[in-house]
Motif scaffolding. Structure first.
Motif, PDB file in Angstrom:
ATOM      1  N   LEU A  38       0.829  -1.199   0.000  1.00 44.68           N
ATOM      2  CA  LEU A  38       0.000   0.000   0.000  1.00 44.68           C
ATOM      3  C   LEU A  38       0.868   1.255   0.000  1.00 44.68           C
ATOM      4  N   SER A  39       0.346   2.333  -0.573  1.00 45.03           N
ATOM      5  CA  SER A  39       1.102   3.572  -0.694  1.00 45.03           C
ATOM      6  C   SER A  39       1.113   4.351   0.614  1.00 45.03           C
ATOM      7  N   ARG A  40       2.012   5.301   0.699  1.00 42.64           N
ATOM      8  CA  ARG A  40       2.121   6.170   1.869  1.00 42.64           C
ATOM      9  C   ARG A  40       0.853   6.967   2.080  1.00 42.64           C
ATOM     10  N   ARG A  41       0.261   7.371   1.001  1.00 42.45           N
ATOM     11  CA  ARG A  41      -0.949   8.183   1.075  1.00 42.45           C
ATOM     12  C   ARG A  41      -2.069   7.421   1.780  1.00 42.45           C
ATOM     13  N   PHE A  42      -2.107   6.132   1.555  1.00 41.64           N
ATOM     14  CA  PHE A  42      -3.163   5.307   2.140  1.00 41.64           C
ATOM     15  C   PHE A  42      -2.834   4.878   3.569  1.00 41.64           C
ATOM     16  N   THR A  43      -1.575   4.554   3.842  1.00 44.15           N
ATOM     17  CA  THR A  43      -1.205   4.020   5.153  1.00 44.15           C
ATOM     18  C   THR A  43      -0.897   5.101   6.181  1.00 44.15           C
ATOM     19  N   GLY A  44      -0.442   6.270   5.731  1.00 43.19           N
ATOM     20  CA  GLY A  44      -0.109   7.332   6.670  1.00 43.19           C
ATOM     21  C   GLY A  44       1.275   7.229   7.259  1.00 43.19           C
ATOM     22  N   LEU A  45       2.132   6.411   6.675  1.00 41.58           N
ATOM     23  CA  LEU A  45       3.504   6.290   7.162  1.00 41.58           C
ATOM     24  C   LEU A  45       4.329   7.486   6.715  1.00 41.58           C
ATOM     25  N   THR A  46       5.420   7.729   7.422  1.00 46.94           N
ATOM     26  CA  THR A  46       6.371   8.741   6.972  1.00 46.94           C
ATOM     27  C   THR A  46       7.200   8.139   5.842  1.00 46.94           C
ATOM     28  N   ALA A  47       7.952   8.982   5.136  1.00 47.41           N
ATOM     29  CA  ALA A  47       8.753   8.498   4.009  1.00 47.41           C
ATOM     30  C   ALA A  47       9.795   7.480   4.469  1.00 47.41           C
ATOM     31  N   LYS A  48      10.428   7.760   5.589  1.00 45.89           N
ATOM     32  CA  LYS A  48      11.454   6.857   6.113  1.00 45.89           C
ATOM     33  C   LYS A  48      10.848   5.516   6.521  1.00 45.89           C
ATOM     34  N   GLN A  49       9.678   5.564   7.171  1.00 46.31           N
ATOM     35  CA  GLN A  49       9.017   4.333   7.585  1.00 46.31           C
ATOM     36  C   GLN A  49       8.525   3.538   6.385  1.00 46.31           C
ATOM     37  N   GLN A  50       8.050   4.239   5.343  1.00 45.13           N
ATOM     38  CA  GLN A  50       7.559   3.547   4.155  1.00 45.13           C
ATOM     39  C   GLN A  50       8.688   2.806   3.444  1.00 45.13           C
ATOM     40  N   LYS A  51       9.865   3.420   3.380  1.00 41.83           N
ATOM     41  CA  LYS A  51      11.011   2.758   2.756  1.00 41.83           C
ATOM     42  C   LYS A  51      11.405   1.501   3.528  1.00 41.83           C
ATOM     43  N   LYS A  52      11.422   1.608   4.864  1.00 41.71           N
ATOM     44  CA  LYS A  52      11.751   0.437   5.679  1.00 41.71           C
ATOM     45  C   LYS A  52      10.693  -0.643   5.536  1.00 41.71           C
ATOM     46  N   MET A  53       9.424  -0.231   5.535  1.00 46.26           N
ATOM     47  CA  MET A  53       8.323  -1.184   5.432  1.00 46.26           C
ATOM     48  C   MET A  53       8.396  -1.932   4.098  1.00 46.26           C
ATOM     49  N   THR A  54       8.650  -1.214   3.022  1.00 46.55           N
ATOM     50  CA  THR A  54       8.782  -1.838   1.707  1.00 46.55           C
ATOM     51  C   THR A  54       9.933  -2.829   1.686  1.00 46.55           C
TER      52      THR A  54
END
Length: 72
Positions: A38-54
């Motif tokens: 899921l995208s950052r826009r949908f999940t509400g993660l920060t950019a740094k967290q989204q990169k780690k999550m991916t």
């Protein structure tokens, strides 16, 4: 009187909480029913967290902890 900014979002993962590729229950919250991340826009993660999550979702897929596709 406390004013709240409507545009300010809070991350679903706390800043002091550690992410791990072995935490499958947490990772499943960030993929849809087809298995797409899921995208950052949908999940509400920060950019740094989204990169780690991916990165952790992809690592869990390679280790066969998560499926690449959900064929139902």
């Amino acid at each position: 009187m406390i004013l709240y900014n409507k545009n300010k979002r809070f991350s679903p993962i706390k800043t002091n909480e550690t992410l791990d590729y072995k935490d499958i229950d947490l990772l499943r919250k960030f993929i849809n029913d087809q298995g797409k991340i899921l995208s950052r826009r949908f999940t509400g993660l920060t950019a740094k967290q989204q990169k780690k999550m991916t990165k952790y979702i992809k690592r869990a897929r390679i280790l066969a902890l998560l499926p690449f596709l959900n064929k139902d």
